[in-house]
Design a protein around this motif. Structure first.
Motif, short mmCIF file in Angstrom:
data_model
loop_
_atom_site.label_atom_id
_atom_site.label_comp_id
_atom_site.label_asym_id
_atom_site.label_seq_id
_atom_site.Cartn_x
_atom_site.Cartn_y
_atom_site.Cartn_z
N ASP A 163 -24.89 -8.58 2.31
CA ASP A 163 -23.99 -7.35 3.30
C ASP A 163 -23.40 -8.75 4.23
N THR A 164 -22.69 -8.15 4.78
CA THR A 164 -21.60 -8.08 6.17
C THR A 164 -22.14 -6.88 6.98
N GLY A 165 -22.59 -6.43 7.19
CA GLY A 165 -23.21 -4.73 7.92
C GLY A 165 -23.63 -5.52 9.59
N ILE A 166 -24.59 -4.37 9.41
CA ILE A 166 -24.67 -4.04 11.04
C ILE A 166 -25.96 -4.81 11.47
N GLY A 167 -26.44 -5.90 10.13
CA GLY A 167 -28.43 -6.66 10.79
C GLY A 167 -29.10 -6.30 10.91
N MET A 168 -30.29 -6.66 11.32
CA MET A 168 -31.26 -6.48 11.99
C MET A 168 -31.85 -6.84 13.31
N THR A 169 -32.58 -6.55 14.46
CA THR A 169 -33.15 -7.77 15.68
C THR A 169 -34.14 -7.88 15.18
N GLU A 170 -34.73 -8.93 16.07
CA GLU A 170 -35.81 -9.05 15.32
C GLU A 170 -37.34 -7.98 15.13
N GLU A 171 -37.00 -7.47 16.29
CA GLU A 171 -38.26 -6.14 16.46
C GLU A 171 -38.54 -5.42 14.90
N GLN A 172 -36.80 -5.36 14.23
CA GLN A 172 -36.59 -4.26 13.80
C GLN A 172 -37.06 -5.23 11.98
N LEU A 173 -36.69 -6.41 12.16
CA LEU A 173 -37.26 -7.11 11.32
C LEU A 173 -38.89 -7.87 10.98
N CYS A 174 -39.10 -7.42 11.94
CA CYS A 174 -40.68 -7.58 12.22
C CYS A 174 -41.62 -6.52 11.39
N ARG A 175 -40.95 -5.00 11.85
CA ARG A 175 -41.11 -3.91 11.00
C ARG A 175 -40.54 -2.97 9.81
N ILE A 176 -39.62 -3.87 9.15
CA ILE A 176 -39.89 -3.78 7.92
C ILE A 176 -40.57 -3.31 6.99
N GLY A 177 -40.58 -2.64 6.15
CA GLY A 177 -41.95 -2.63 5.22
C GLY A 177 -42.62 -1.53 5.75
N GLU A 178 -42.75 -1.21 6.61
CA GLU A 178 -43.43 -0.48 7.13
C GLU A 178 -43.28 0.52 6.82
N PRO A 179 -44.44 1.88 6.26
CA PRO A 179 -44.58 2.88 6.15
C PRO A 179 -43.96 3.96 7.53
N PHE A 180 -42.73 4.22 6.97
CA PHE A 180 -42.01 5.20 7.32
C PHE A 180 -40.93 4.92 8.84
N PHE A 181 -41.02 3.42 8.81
CA PHE A 181 -39.96 2.79 9.55
C PHE A 181 -38.54 2.73 9.57
N THR A 182 -37.83 3.62 10.03
CA THR A 182 -36.51 4.32 9.98
C THR A 182 -35.88 3.61 11.09
N THR A 183 -34.62 2.84 11.04
CA THR A 183 -33.81 3.41 11.70
C THR A 183 -32.08 4.50 11.64
N LYS A 184 -32.31 5.13 10.36
CA LYS A 184 -31.76 5.51 10.09
C LYS A 184 -32.25 7.63 10.37
#
Ligand code: ADP
Ligand code: MG
Length: 228
Positions: A163-184
């Motif tokens: 995608d050409t979207g907002i991207g993720m920070t290092e910290e978000q990349l580390c947490r992606i897939g963790e249950p209930f981790f969302t920035t939305k």
């Protein structure tokens, strides 16, 4: 051994039960939402309108949780079958197309490969493709391009969702897939947990490349059958 076989069967029952419950629960949620909206149209009281908005938001949240888990679940046993990964990817693109159009996202599909076969559960694979594509689209609130590409090297098939979207920070990349981790605001944080476990269950590999403000690419790599 007997005990673990029994546990396995129990797990199967639980997952079928979950599928049929989701099936049965989705309808009443939709119906209730419709009626609430109807009543909302007649409401004058500001406070009551606010309550109504909250009620609808909560119903939507329940629906989203079901969607992230069980969009394609059916209330009967699923079986592992020989699936054509390429045609499944093409199918997922047609499923996601309406959402993309609504969000001003154009889809660039580079799926020019012949068939590639592997053994898997179709619906689970669809669920995971849908969750990745949905996140990609949701990362582009002002529109953009979703590129879905398949490449093959010998027995390895790579599916890239970019995608050409907002991207993720290092910290978000580390947490992606963790249950209930969302920035939305209305996120469940369950989509990637489910999808990562599906990819793993299929013996696949998963790699993210992301930069804040630039976009994200998810690479999925699966072993497919020999060409004959
Ligand atoms: P949800 O979509 O409900 O927030 P997910 O498990 O699907 O939950 O995703 C978790 C989080 O990972 C998202 O809230 C977002 O912060 C991040 N994320 C996932 N995919 C992308 C993407 N393509 N671009 C940017 N952020 C993403
Ligand atoms: Mg999601």
């Amino acid at each position: 051994l007997l005990h673990s076989v029994m546990e396995g069967q129990k797990l199967k029952v639980v997952s079928h039960l979950a599928a049929s419950i989701s099936h049965e629960v989705r309808n009443p949620l939709t119906v209730s939402r419709g009626f609430l909206q109807l009543i909302d149209g007649d409401l004058e009281d500001k406070e009551k309108k606010e309550y109504m908005k909250l009620a609808i938001t909560e119903l939507d949240r329940a629906t989203e949780i079901i969607n992230d888990y069980l969009t394609f679940a059916k209330p009967y046993p699923e079986s592992v079958e020989r699936i054509d990964v390429i045609s499944e990817v093409n199918h997922s693109i047609s499923v996601i197309q309406p959402l993309a159009s609504m969000m001003n996202v154009s889809i660039n599909a580079k799926i020019d490969l012949p068939s590639a076969y592997m053994h898997s559960e179709k619906r689970k694979f669809q669920q995971c493709l849908l969750n990745f594509s949905k996140n990609a689209i949701e990362a582009m609130p002002n529109g953009g391009t979703l590129t879905i590409e398949t490449t093959r090297q010998h027995n390895e098939l790579k599916i890239s969702i970019q995608d050409t979207g907002i991207g993720m920070t290092e910290e978000q990349l580390c947490r992606i897939g963790e249950p209930f981790f969302t920035t939305k605001e209305k996120g469940t944080g369950l989509g990637m947990m489910v999808s990562h476990s599906i990819v793993k269950g299929m013996g696949g590999e998963l790699l993210y490349k992301s930069e804040p403000g630039m976009g994200t690419t998810v690479h999925l790599v699966f072993q497919v059958e020999d060409v004959d």
